[in-house]
Motif scaffolding. Structure first.
Motif, PDB file in Angstrom:
ATOM      1  N   VAL A   1      25.638  56.107  18.005  1.00 13.85           N
ATOM      2  CA  VAL A   1      26.706  57.046  17.687  1.00 13.85           C
ATOM      3  C   VAL A   1      27.475  56.601  16.456  1.00 13.85           C
ATOM      4  N   LEU A   2      28.090  57.578  15.798  1.00 13.00           N
ATOM      5  CA  LEU A   2      29.073  57.324  14.745  1.00 13.00           C
ATOM      6  C   LEU A   2      30.411  57.813  15.281  1.00 13.00           C
TER       7      LEU A   2
ATOM      8  N   THR B   1      33.103  53.638  13.052  1.00 14.50           N
ATOM      9  CA  THR B   1      32.251  52.632  13.680  1.00 14.50           C
ATOM     10  C   THR B   1      30.888  53.243  13.943  1.00 14.50           C
ATOM     11  N   VAL B   2      29.843  52.510  13.599  1.00 11.74           N
ATOM     12  CA  VAL B   2      28.479  52.878  13.988  1.00 11.74           C
ATOM     13  C   VAL B   2      28.058  51.936  15.095  1.00 11.74           C
ATOM     14  N   GLU B   3      27.700  52.501  16.231  1.00 12.35           N
ATOM     15  CA  GLU B   3      27.164  51.714  17.336  1.00 12.35           C
ATOM     16  C   GLU B   3      25.685  52.051  17.430  1.00 12.35           C
TER      17      GLU B   3
ATOM     18  N   GLU C   1      33.255  62.055  17.523  1.00 10.06           N
ATOM     19  CA  GLU C   1      32.100  61.201  17.751  1.00 10.06           C
ATOM     20  C   GLU C   1      30.833  62.009  17.497  1.00 10.06           C
ATOM     21  N   TYR C   2      29.848  61.372  16.816  1.00 11.76           N
ATOM     22  CA  TYR C   2      28.630  62.068  16.448  1.00 11.76           C
ATOM     23  C   TYR C   2      27.414  61.281  16.931  1.00 11.76           C
TER      24      TYR C   2
ATOM     25  N   VAL D   1      24.066  66.407  13.149  1.00 11.83           N
ATOM     26  CA  VAL D   1      24.849  67.487  12.541  1.00 11.83           C
ATOM     27  C   VAL D   1      25.252  67.042  11.135  1.00 11.83           C
ATOM     28  N   ARG D   2      25.865  67.944  10.410  1.00 16.07           N
ATOM     29  CA  ARG D   2      26.247  67.668   9.025  1.00 16.07           C
ATOM     30  C   ARG D   2      27.576  66.906   8.988  1.00 16.07           C
TER      31      ARG D   2
END
Length: 245
Positions: free
Chosen positions: A202-203, A193-195, A211-212, A180-181
């Motif tokens: 996820v971000l 956090t980027v996992e 959560e994205y 998504v944007r």
């Protein structure tokens, strides 16, 4: 990672491997520690390493820090203006200096600078962008300067193909696609956090609590993990190790 994936990063890669005796000695200005080498044909060990790298699940990597948010069509002139392309990343001092100029070409409408004047490093470890991030010229300095400044990952809606490939080839930053944007929902200074892991990256924006989901990075992951395509090729035994040259 399949050999075809390496060819997608460098269309001449398989041709070079097919003719090892005629390959010229190569020296890249983008290797942090430069060395001359001649490419060798794929050995059984190399093929096994590539197949194993592709088959093994990617270890979870976590990047935590502040976000720096930009919009659409951030081109390479904005990431690193042409006047700084004389800096040679393989020189440690010039590599660090290159990082101090990262994103200096952004317009004045960006009130918060990615790297503060007089500083060599950024306080933002995650860059969030919109569509077509890294468009423009094909300069490898673009992902290199972001990594030199201290950025770990870019999360964008889409990338210019050449920027994505240069990010993988240099191993400086992880170019991650959002579903998504995200740039419309995050602000510069948000804590995130980027996992990163195959299948469920996820971000997480801790400031907003949202959560994205991120798209898998696929075969490019092991190359970036290794530190770029040359480091990956050394581990695979396709070129001599730095110690052997």
């Amino acid at each position: 990672m399949a050999a075809s994936s390496l060819q997608s990063l460098n269309p001449t890669f398989s041709q070079t491997l097919a003719s090892p005796n005629t390959s010229p000695s190569f020296r890249s200005p983008f290797l942090r520690f430069n060395s001359s080498f001649n490419l060798k044909p794929l050995s059984t060990r190399s093929s096994s390493f590539i197949a194993r790298s592709a088959a093994e699940p990617q270890e979870r990597k976590t990047f935590h820090g502040l976000c720096y948010v930009v919009g659409d069509n951030i081109d390479t002139d904005q990431i690193i203006p042409a006047e700084f392309l004389t800096l040679v990343p393989s020189n440690p001092d010039e590599y660090e200096k290159l990082g101090s100029y990262a994103l200096i070409g952004l317009p004045a409408s960006y009130k918060d600078r990615f790297v503060q004047p007089g500083e060599m490093k950024t306080k933002y470890s995650i860059i969030i962008g919109g569509e077509n991030f890294g468009c423009g010229s094909s300069r490898e300095h673009a992902p290199v300067c972001l990594g030199a400044a201290g950025a770990k990952a870019v999360v964008a809606q889409s990338y210019a193909r050449i920027f994505f490939r240069n990010s993988v080839a240099t191993g400086e930053v992880y170019p991650l696609d959002s579903e998504v944007r995200v740039c419309d929902e995050c602000k510069t200074g948000d804590v995130a956090t980027v996992e990163l892991r195959e299948g469920d990256s996820v971000l997480i924006n801790h400031t907003t609590g949202k959560e994205y989901k991120l798209k898998p990075i696929g075969d490019a992951g092991p190359v970036i993990d290794a530190g770029g395509i040359f480091a990956y090729a050394r581990k695979a035994g396709m070129i001599p190790s730095a110690a052997a040259t």
